[in-house]
Motif scaffolding. Structure first.
Motif, PDB file in Angstrom:
ATOM      1  N   ARG A  47     -12.705 -10.445  33.674  1.00 23.73           N
ATOM      2  CA  ARG A  47     -13.426 -10.436  32.398  1.00 23.73           C
ATOM      3  C   ARG A  47     -12.732  -9.560  31.354  1.00 23.73           C
ATOM      4  O   ARG A  47     -12.684  -9.894  30.169  1.00 23.73           O
ATOM      5  N   ASP A  51     -11.864 -10.635  27.534  1.00 27.13           N
ATOM      6  CA  ASP A  51     -12.495  -9.917  26.414  1.00 27.13           C
ATOM      7  C   ASP A  51     -11.448  -9.312  25.486  1.00 27.13           C
ATOM      8  O   ASP A  51     -11.594  -9.329  24.271  1.00 27.13           O
ATOM      9  N   GLU A  52     -10.387  -8.777  26.098  1.00 32.37           N
ATOM     10  CA  GLU A  52      -9.379  -8.111  25.292  1.00 32.37           C
ATOM     11  C   GLU A  52      -8.675  -9.103  24.370  1.00 32.37           C
ATOM     12  O   GLU A  52      -8.461  -8.834  23.193  1.00 32.37           O
ATOM     13  N   VAL A  53      -8.331 -10.259  24.897  1.00 29.49           N
ATOM     14  CA  VAL A  53      -7.622 -11.249  24.083  1.00 29.49           C
ATOM     15  C   VAL A  53      -8.571 -11.912  23.079  1.00 29.49           C
ATOM     16  O   VAL A  53      -8.206 -12.144  21.924  1.00 29.49           O
ATOM     17  N   LEU A  54      -9.804 -12.175  23.506  1.00 30.66           N
ATOM     18  CA  LEU A  54     -10.741 -12.872  22.618  1.00 30.66           C
ATOM     19  C   LEU A  54     -11.211 -11.979  21.468  1.00 30.66           C
ATOM     20  O   LEU A  54     -11.423 -12.439  20.349  1.00 30.66           O
ATOM     21  N   GLY A  55     -11.415 -10.687  21.753  1.00 32.43           N
ATOM     22  CA  GLY A  55     -11.925  -9.788  20.714  1.00 32.43           C
ATOM     23  C   GLY A  55     -13.441  -9.801  20.633  1.00 32.43           C
ATOM     24  O   GLY A  55     -14.023  -9.212  19.728  1.00 32.43           O
ATOM     25  N   PHE A  56     -14.103 -10.496  21.542  1.00 31.33           N
ATOM     26  CA  PHE A  56     -15.563 -10.421  21.648  1.00 31.33           C
ATOM     27  C   PHE A  56     -15.937 -10.518  23.125  1.00 31.33           C
ATOM     28  O   PHE A  56     -15.106 -10.852  23.962  1.00 31.33           O
ATOM     29  N   ASP A  57     -17.199 -10.187  23.424  1.00 27.33           N
ATOM     30  CA  ASP A  57     -17.613 -10.050  24.819  1.00 27.33           C
ATOM     31  C   ASP A  57     -17.949 -11.387  25.479  1.00 27.33           C
ATOM     32  O   ASP A  57     -18.878 -12.067  25.043  1.00 27.33           O
ATOM     33  N   ALA A  59     -19.461 -11.374  28.029  1.00 29.75           N
ATOM     34  CA  ALA A  59     -20.789 -11.058  28.578  1.00 29.75           C
ATOM     35  C   ALA A  59     -21.900 -11.703  27.753  1.00 29.75           C
ATOM     36  O   ALA A  59     -23.017 -11.853  28.224  1.00 29.75           O
ATOM     37  N   GLU A  60     -21.602 -12.084  26.511  1.00 32.28           N
ATOM     38  CA  GLU A  60     -22.610 -12.701  25.652  1.00 32.28           C
ATOM     39  C   GLU A  60     -22.504 -14.223  25.659  1.00 32.28           C
ATOM     40  O   GLU A  60     -23.129 -14.902  24.846  1.00 32.28           O
ATOM     41  N   LEU A  61     -21.681 -14.750  26.561  1.00 35.79           N
ATOM     42  CA  LEU A  61     -21.471 -16.197  26.595  1.00 35.79           C
ATOM     43  C   LEU A  61     -21.954 -16.768  27.919  1.00 35.79           C
ATOM     44  O   LEU A  61     -21.967 -16.081  28.939  1.00 35.79           O
ATOM     45  N   LEU A  69     -13.133 -21.346  26.612  1.00 37.28           N
ATOM     46  CA  LEU A  69     -12.240 -20.442  25.888  1.00 37.28           C
ATOM     47  C   LEU A  69     -11.036 -19.983  26.714  1.00 37.28           C
ATOM     48  O   LEU A  69     -10.065 -19.463  26.182  1.00 37.28           O
TER      49      LEU A  69
END
Lengths: 283, 305
Positions: A47, A51-57, A59-61, A69
């Motif tokens: 995870r 998260d690091e590459v996406l820039g959002f969590d 955990a909220e998906l 993604l």
């Protein structure tokens, strides 16, 4: 050319063992690498990486949203300066956008192990009966980290059945995939690890040292001495027998069930003889 | 309906076109006299990112003063100058989903732009100071925060903890996000709770009077992690070694690249590192002994007042 080589396998098929080899191959030391320091890259389902590459969590998906993604995250790794070697247990599947989960890798090394030996090992690892492990290996809905009520540190990984898992990788259209068998790693290490080394574009100069440093006796010695941090809590040892033990562990009925479930793939990769009987391991 | 709603959080006054029920209403808002410090509105955000900026990820761009973030199938966000957030929602997306990413990543970026050190964790009040529990996603931070709540402690902030230059943590808004599993463990009935997003088993747990609404000095930071062994490890980190873990547990640390804030951030990390008690706690992956862990932390807190 930078990019990713996936070290792909069904769980309990020798992926960790291969990573100790790889780490010893890349490490220029005169001692075996510490088994608690197997930083050969990440796991695809980590995870933190997503998260690091996406820039959002993530955990909220939802798990389905995360899956959509993931190809973009692995494509982003094409911008890295170096080749990455990452472990993956997911089957090679298409997302809901009809895109391969792991898009455009340099290649995939698929580590295959006799399902008759995977079953008892997986039962131990998953903390279930051998019958339950055999059922999971035949379940097309089988997935790891599938809880929707909590937050595992890995995202959901679809495994499919054991046979589907194998075929998803080895027959993936357009994928540069090379198969090595666990049994050959054990009994013919020089040519098997040598082939993998060439495939992964790594130099052969430390091949024999790396094989010696990642020998099962060495791994078991280190684990007995200081433990192994990737060992599941409920198991006694991670590096167990190593060799084939299914004849001692499975009942005839269990053997028959696995052969019924996975006979075609077992035959294709030399785990069944011409009569459809399980082959004995070379000694 | 008014065209702007007025709120306060992290010590900022906020006006928003989107209703934000998680936030506290501004007590005395006379917007004509004192304009809000932060403006949140719905508007167009260019789909192609930030020309001239740095692309940090497939869905992320930054410049010195702006951050552009796309959450596919949810919205695009443009966060600028520490003062403004523009949301460009995807057609048909629900307001809950917009708020999750607005109050997380977008607001986190805005706090960075205002020169704050933003930690990824929860801030829990202990006396007249506070403890911050940081760690990666899935480490158990929310469960731990809920455990402290049950012991009667107040919470300042959940997930995003901004720390000001005086090393005080700023209070966010009176809710924590709670997974169904954590709720079950604490006997919290989720029937009446609002879901974070309609399709997720994760809930808004309102804090009511257990919200600490004043900034408090950060005195303790615990880094929560897990391993596949049955024992819990408690390892204090001392001296210079305290700096790196603080930096590593910064919220979305990659946002800092290209933001021209790195030196300020590092300076603040160093300042905070110099005044806190810091320890790494590694718990068993399976069988989270929550009460024992809280007792252990409180004992450490008492030893290092």
């Amino acid at each position: 050319m930078p990019g990713i080589y996936w070290l792909a396998s069904y769980p309990k098929s020798g992926n960790t063992w291969f990573r100790t080899f790889l780490r010893n191959l890349q490490n220029d030391g005169d001692q075996p690498v510490d088994i608690n320091d197997l930083a050969t890259g990440s796991i695809a389902s980590h995870r933190g990486w997503l998260d690091e590459v996406l820039g959002f969590d993530t955990a909220e998906l939802t798990p389905d949203e995360v899956e959509r993604l993931r190809p973009a995250v692995y494509r982003w790794a094409l911008r890295e300066r170096e080749i990455g070697y990452h472990k993956i247990h997911d089957a090679y599947t298409l997302t809901s956008d009809d895109e391969p989960l792991v898009s455009a890798p340099l290649g995939a090394l698929y580590i295959l192990r006799n399902p008759l030996d995977v079953a008892p090992s997986a039962a131990n690892h998953w903390h279930c009966s051998i019958d339950a492990a055999i059922a999971k290996m035949a379940d097309p809905e089988m997935a790891l980290a599938r809880s929707r009520k909590s937050l595992p540190s890995q995202v959901r990984q679809r495994l499919l059945t054991w046979s589907q898992h194998v075929l998803s990788w080895v027959d993936a259209p357009g994928l540069n995939c090379r198969v090595i068998r666990y049994e050959d790693m054990l009994h013919d290490p020089l040519s098997t690890f040598g082939l993998a080394t060439d495939f992964l574009q790594l130099p052969r100069n430390r091949l024999e040292t790396a094989i010696r440093f990642s020998d099962f006796r060495e791994l078991a010695r280190q684990e007995a001495e200081k433990g192994f941090r990737e060992r599941p809590q409920h198991t006694e040892r991670f590096f167990r027998a190593g060799g084939s033990t299914w004849r001692d562990k499975l009942t005839q009925e269990q053997v028959d069930r696995i052969v019924t479930d996975h006979g075609a793939v077992m035959r294709r990769f030399g785990y069944l003889d011409e009569n459809g009987d399980p082959v004995s391991e070379r000694t | 309906m008014p065209d702007r709603f007025h709120y306060t959080c992290y010590g900022l006054t906020i006006q928003s076109q989107l209703p934000l029920p998680e936030l506290l209403h501004a007590v005395s808002s006379v917007p004509e006299i004192a304009p809000a410090e932060v403006d949140i509105r719905i508007g167009p955000v260019a789909p192609e990112g930030l020309p001239g900026g740095t692309r940090l990820g497939p869905f992320l761009w930054v410049t010195v003063s702006s951050l552009w973030l796309q959450v596919p199938k949810v919205a695009r966000f443009l966060v600028s100058e520490g003062r403004e957030i523009v949301i460009d929602p995807e057609p048909g997306i629900d307001a809950d989903s917009l708020r999750v990413f607005l109050l997380g990543s977008a607001l986190g970026a805005l706090l960075f732009q205002r020169g704050l050190l933003v930690l990824h964790g929860n801030a829990i009040r202990i006396g007249e100071q506070c403890m911050v529990c940081v760690g990666h996603s899935g480490a158990g931070k929310s469960t731990l925060a809920a455990g402290f709540l049950r012991r009667g402690h107040e919470i300042l902030a959940d997930d995003v903890v901004p720390v000001a230059t005086d090393c005080r943590a700023l209070p966010g808004f009176p809710r924590i996000k709670l997974w169904q599993d954590a709720a079950d463990r604490l006997d919290i009935d989720t029937q009446a709770l609002r879901r974070i997003r309609p399709e997720m088993e994760k809930f808004n747990y309102p804090l009511f009077d257990q919200f600490a609404d004043r900034p408090l000095p950060v005195r303790w930071v615990y880094i929560l992690g897990s391993h596949a062994r049955p024992e819990t490890l408690f390892e204090p980190i001392r001296g210079m070694a305290r700096f790196q873990p603080l930096h590593a547990n910064t919220y979305r640390v990659r946002y800092l690249e290209g933001m021209a804030l790195k030196s300020e951030h590092l300076k603040l990390c160093g300042k905070l590192a110099g005044r806190i008690r810091l320890a790494r706690i590694t718990r068993p992956e399976k069988g989270f002994e929550l009460d024992a862990l809280i007792d252990r932390i409180l004992a450490d807190v008492a030893e290092h007042p």
